[in-house]
Write a protein that holds these residues in place. Structure first.
Motif, PDB file in Angstrom:
ATOM      1  N   GLN A   1       5.654  -3.954  -9.716  1.00 28.07           N
ATOM      2  CA  GLN A   1       4.819  -5.007  -9.145  1.00 28.07           C
ATOM      3  C   GLN A   1       4.923  -5.011  -7.627  1.00 28.07           C
ATOM      4  O   GLN A   1       3.929  -5.112  -6.910  1.00 28.07           O
ATOM      5  N   LEU A   2       6.153  -4.839  -7.141  1.00 29.28           N
ATOM      6  CA  LEU A   2       6.395  -4.834  -5.715  1.00 29.28           C
ATOM      7  C   LEU A   2       5.661  -3.663  -5.050  1.00 29.28           C
ATOM      8  O   LEU A   2       5.010  -3.817  -4.024  1.00 29.28           O
ATOM      9  N   LYS A   3       5.778  -2.500  -5.672  1.00 27.37           N
ATOM     10  CA  LYS A   3       5.115  -1.325  -5.098  1.00 27.37           C
ATOM     11  C   LYS A   3       3.609  -1.515  -5.054  1.00 27.37           C
ATOM     12  O   LYS A   3       2.947  -1.158  -4.075  1.00 27.37           O
TER      13      LYS A   3
ATOM     14  N   LEU B   1       9.344  -5.965 -12.052  1.00 25.29           N
ATOM     15  CA  LEU B   1       9.195  -6.433 -10.675  1.00 25.29           C
ATOM     16  C   LEU B   1       9.108  -5.276  -9.689  1.00 25.29           C
ATOM     17  O   LEU B   1       8.464  -5.383  -8.644  1.00 25.29           O
TER      18      LEU B   1
ATOM     19  N   GLU C   1       2.007  -4.297  -4.902  1.00 23.89           N
ATOM     20  CA  GLU C   1       1.656  -5.282  -3.877  1.00 23.89           C
ATOM     21  C   GLU C   1       1.625  -4.642  -2.493  1.00 23.89           C
ATOM     22  O   GLU C   1       0.702  -4.849  -1.718  1.00 23.89           O
TER      23      GLU C   1
END
Lengths: 147, 147
Positions: B98-100, B95, B102
């Motif tokens: 994934q966050l970075k 996650l 995004e």
DNA sequence: GTATTTGCAAAAGCTTTGCTGCAAC
DNA sequence: GTTGCAGCAAAGCTTTTGCAAATAC
């Protein structure tokens, strides 16, 4: 915790600031409206932090080693700091909350506070940086313009 | 950047340390193997940071305001710091990456470094804290072990 | 009256800097 | 020779602390 006039004023300044303030900046603003000492500011920040009223940030040490403070709000967010222009942007995404929940669940942690700070270049600065790279690489930099 | 003997030694110490070192701790360990000055340690840390060899952490200021350093590895991770016992745990989850991604995609940011630090109570400390809460009503203090 | 808060001044930490000599290329 | 590195000592900055006076309840 007693909400004295000084504490109320400091909280108000942090709430209404249009940028993130560090202790020195907070002191300076506060001193414009009242007589207040450094020690009081530091003690109050410590208190607010303990009580969970404010969060402490580094902003990737963009401008030095000092810490910045912001009033904690219901709206979870984190910060992006641009190494180029120095802008700080607040960002929110459900992934952040999701991540925290996953960590809490999987590890059995009781999470009290989470700080995510991202550093890099914003769209504009990334562009001009790559432009600079194209010309800089062969020719040495000219002396900076006069002011 | 020239990798002098001092720089190599400092990097090695950071790589092989079994805990996160701050500048003073790094200096102390280094001085056990060679003559080296504070200024060299600080200058070298600054250099390593600039070069992206190391990351700087706060560990939620568990033990004061100083900064901790760790060698950057391929394996992305972040840190959980327990306010109860002072343990620091390294955590990895897809996650985070994934966050970075995004954020980079949606905002057009070129991300160079991201730091996520989570503070709270580990499973054991959360348990004993709630037990304590039942008898007293004072918050537990963090007094982490010195190494 | 008791407990908390504040100012003041000094101290304590952590980090940086100017300068000089040394080492590397 | 020129450039970069390191040691030394001093300064710089941010933050903390002891103590006495002021304030709140």
């Amino acid at each position: 915790m007693r909400l004295t006039s000084r504490r109320r004023a400091l909280l108000k300044i942090l709430e209404e600031a249009d940028r993130h303030l560090d202790a020195a900046a907070l002191l300076e603003v506060a001193q414009q409206q009242m007589e207040i000492d450094r020690a009081t500011v530091y003690r109050t920040l410590e208190l607010f932090k303990r009580e969970g009223l404010i969060d402490e940030l580094d902003l990737m040490h963009l401008r030095g080693e000092m810490h910045y403070y912001e009033v904690r709000t219901a709206k979870e967010h984190f910060h992006f700091a641009c190494f180029g222009c120095g802008r700080v942007e607040e960002i929110a995404t459900p992934l952040f909350e999701q991540l925290k929940q996953e960590v809490g669940r999987e590890k059995g942690f009781t999470i009290q506070t989470a700080r995510l700070e991202i550093g890099g270049y914003c769209a504009e600065c990334a562009t001009s940086a790559s432009q600079r790279r194209d010309s800089e690489s062969s020719a040495p930099m000219a002396s900076p313009p006069e002011t």
